[in-house]
Design a protein around this motif. Structure first.
Motif, mmCIF file in Angstrom:
data_model
loop_
_atom_site.group_PDB
_atom_site.id
_atom_site.type_symbol
_atom_site.label_atom_id
_atom_site.label_comp_id
_atom_site.label_asym_id
_atom_site.label_seq_id
_atom_site.Cartn_x
_atom_site.Cartn_y
_atom_site.Cartn_z
ATOM 1 N N GLU A 80 0.806 -1.085 0.156
ATOM 2 C CA GLU A 80 0.236 -0.145 -0.116
ATOM 3 C C GLU A 80 0.888 1.325 -0.027
ATOM 4 N N VAL A 81 0.152 2.109 -0.442
ATOM 5 C CA VAL A 81 1.000 3.537 -0.441
ATOM 6 C C VAL A 81 1.259 4.130 1.093
ATOM 7 N N THR A 82 2.428 4.370 1.575
ATOM 8 C CA THR A 82 2.879 4.685 2.665
ATOM 9 C C THR A 82 3.551 6.243 2.434
ATOM 10 N N PRO A 83 3.823 6.899 3.528
ATOM 11 C CA PRO A 83 4.722 8.096 3.580
ATOM 12 C C PRO A 83 5.933 8.047 2.792
ATOM 13 N N VAL A 84 6.699 6.790 3.001
ATOM 14 C CA VAL A 84 8.005 6.683 2.296
ATOM 15 C C VAL A 84 7.844 6.660 0.784
ATOM 16 N N TYR A 89 9.839 8.647 -4.603
ATOM 17 C CA TYR A 89 9.506 9.281 -5.847
ATOM 18 C C TYR A 89 10.348 10.538 -5.968
ATOM 19 N N GLU A 90 10.600 11.250 -4.970
ATOM 20 C CA GLU A 90 11.372 12.617 -4.986
ATOM 21 C C GLU A 90 12.578 12.289 -5.232
ATOM 22 N N LEU A 91 13.488 11.175 -4.979
ATOM 23 C CA LEU A 91 14.514 10.848 -5.594
ATOM 24 C C LEU A 91 14.572 10.402 -6.809
ATOM 25 N N SER A 109 7.376 13.003 -10.590
ATOM 26 C CA SER A 109 7.055 14.231 -9.843
ATOM 27 C C SER A 109 5.647 13.920 -9.459
ATOM 28 N N LEU A 110 4.644 13.931 -10.242
ATOM 29 C CA LEU A 110 2.973 13.724 -9.913
ATOM 30 C C LEU A 110 2.764 12.655 -8.912
ATOM 31 N N ARG A 111 3.618 11.590 -9.105
ATOM 32 C CA ARG A 111 3.537 10.740 -7.971
ATOM 33 C C ARG A 111 4.002 10.959 -6.708
ATOM 34 N N TYR A 112 4.997 11.844 -6.601
ATOM 35 C CA TYR A 112 5.802 12.479 -5.308
ATOM 36 C C TYR A 112 4.600 13.414 -4.931
ATOM 37 N N LEU A 113 3.970 14.338 -5.770
ATOM 38 C CA LEU A 113 2.868 15.135 -5.043
ATOM 39 C C LEU A 113 1.848 14.434 -4.528
ATOM 40 N N GLY A 114 1.513 13.278 -5.082
ATOM 41 C CA GLY A 114 0.476 12.448 -4.644
ATOM 42 C C GLY A 114 0.510 11.638 -3.280
ATOM 43 N N CYS A 115 1.748 11.860 -2.747
ATOM 44 C CA CYS A 115 2.312 11.253 -1.576
ATOM 45 C C CYS A 115 2.538 12.318 -0.297
ATOM 46 N N ILE A 116 2.620 13.565 -0.539
ATOM 47 C CA ILE A 116 3.001 14.480 0.361
ATOM 48 C C ILE A 116 1.812 15.405 0.600
ATOM 49 N N ASP A 117 1.682 16.254 1.456
ATOM 50 C CA ASP A 117 0.905 17.310 1.893
ATOM 51 C C ASP A 117 1.743 18.546 1.358
ATOM 52 N N LEU A 118 0.861 19.433 0.455
ATOM 53 C CA LEU A 118 1.554 20.478 -0.260
ATOM 54 C C LEU A 118 1.855 21.595 0.828
ATOM 55 N N ASN A 145 -1.243 14.335 -22.018
ATOM 56 C CA ASN A 145 -2.439 14.594 -21.062
ATOM 57 C C ASN A 145 -1.812 15.514 -20.179
ATOM 58 N N PHE A 146 -2.637 16.710 -20.119
ATOM 59 C CA PHE A 146 -2.044 17.817 -19.374
ATOM 60 C C PHE A 146 -3.015 17.886 -18.246
ATOM 61 N N GLY A 147 -4.263 17.280 -18.292
ATOM 62 C CA GLY A 147 -5.299 17.401 -17.568
ATOM 63 C C GLY A 147 -5.012 17.316 -15.858
ATOM 64 N N GLU A 148 -4.193 16.253 -15.469
ATOM 65 C CA GLU A 148 -3.917 16.023 -14.198
ATOM 66 C C GLU A 148 -3.335 17.116 -13.719
ATOM 67 N N LEU A 149 -2.007 17.731 -14.465
ATOM 68 C CA LEU A 149 -1.192 18.805 -13.761
ATOM 69 C C LEU A 149 -2.310 20.043 -13.680
#
Length: 309
Positions: A80-84, A89-91, A109-118, A145-149
């Motif tokens: 499952e997706v965890t904080p780590v 994804y940042e690396l 980068s989009l995956r990284y953004l999905g795992c953190i609090d902005l 596909n630019f919609g997600e960004l």
């Protein structure tokens, strides 16, 4: 002390302590810490990701490739997706940025953004992330596909600091060649964009073809070369090559009638839609519903006649 707390907590404390250690000694310190948490996958991932980031900063980029492969396997095994996941994804995004792999950088980068609090990012960090992700979206030869960004709140940080890149992303999302040309004085000042001018214009034309196909009813997708040329601002004799390129990239499906100078498009690649595109889809669904209702009424009127015969 270290055996009295959880491995995950120890890794978090160790990463904070590492910030106060001289740069040349940080990796050695983290590697010794890694041995103490080797039985805890999440703690290992956090520390290994930091080691990888430091190695990139020191120019040891090639060593990081194998590290990322090892980390990816560890991350996938978590289930499952965890904080780590954010650390990984940042690396990974940082590595692909250095390597100039726009497609992979955009994805991770989009995956990284999905795992953190902005809210954990500073205003400057938000602007830097948004700018570089925007550039990778424009320059990636597999990103259509630019919609997600465009729907991501991160992009708000650029609307004041660098509004032209937001406008450029919106123009690409619509395949708007006119807007692309209007914004050229701004985007041509950015070295990477200026260096890839030809590729950018071709990509915008491909997105324009997708938008043209999307906006037409499924029963009206036989499009003359002249109409495609007008929509994407290309000479008529270049339309066939554009359509062939779009079909080869699986952006659209269909056929080309070279004799009648018509393209018959039956499918367009699904995308994340913005509000204007959703409104257009809603309009077409309503038209389709009306058409179905009319057909039902016609059949109902003819049923008595058919039964009599």
């Amino acid at each position: 002390f270290d055996h009295r707390i959880s491995s995950l907590a120890l890794s978090s404390i160790g990463l904070i302590v590492a910030e106060d250690i001289p740069t040349g000694e940080r990796i050695e310190f983290l590697e010794s810490l890694l041995k103490k948490v080797s039985n805890h996958p999440e703690a290992k991932i956090k520390i290994m990701a930091k080691i990888g980031s430091l190695k990139i900063d020191q120019g040891q980029v090639e060593e990081v490739q194998e590290l990322i492969k090892t980390l990816e396997e560890l991350v996938n095994n978590l289930g499952e997706v965890t904080p780590v996941h954010g650390s990984f994804y940042e690396l990974s995004a940082k590595y692909y940025k250095v390597k100039g792999d726009y497609n992979s950088f955009y994805r991770d980068s989009l995956r990284y953004l999905g795992c953190i609090d902005l809210d954990d990012l500073t205003s400057k960090q938000k602007q830097e992330h948004a700018f570089h992700i925007g550039l990778s979206a424009l320059l990636g030869d597999k990103v259509y596909n630019f919609g997600e960004l465009l729907a991501h709140p991160l992009l708000e940080s650029l609307k004041i600091a660098c509004p032209w890149i937001v406008e450029l992303l919106l123009a690409f999302n619509r395949g708007d060649m006119n807007k692309l040309e209007q914004l050229q004085p701004q985007w041509s000042q950015q070295p990477d964009l200026a260096r890839n001018e030809v590729a950018l214009k071709q990509k915008c034309a491909l997105l324009g073809l997708m938008e043209l196909t999307f906006n037409r009813a499924s029963s009206s997708r036989s499009i003359p070369f002249s109409e495609v040329a007008a929509a994407v601002k290309l000479p008529v004799d270049e339309v066939e090559l554009l359509v062939m390129k779009a079909i080869s990239l699986n952006l659209v499906r269909g056929s080309i009638d070279e004799c009648d100078k018509v393209v018959n498009l039956t499918w367009v690649q699904p995308r994340v839609l913005d509000l204007s595109q959703i409104k257009e889809m809603n309009k077409r669904i309503m038209e389709w519903a009306e058409s179905v209702e009319k057909t039902v009424q016609d059949v109902e009127r003819q049923i008595p006649e058919l039964l009599c015969n």
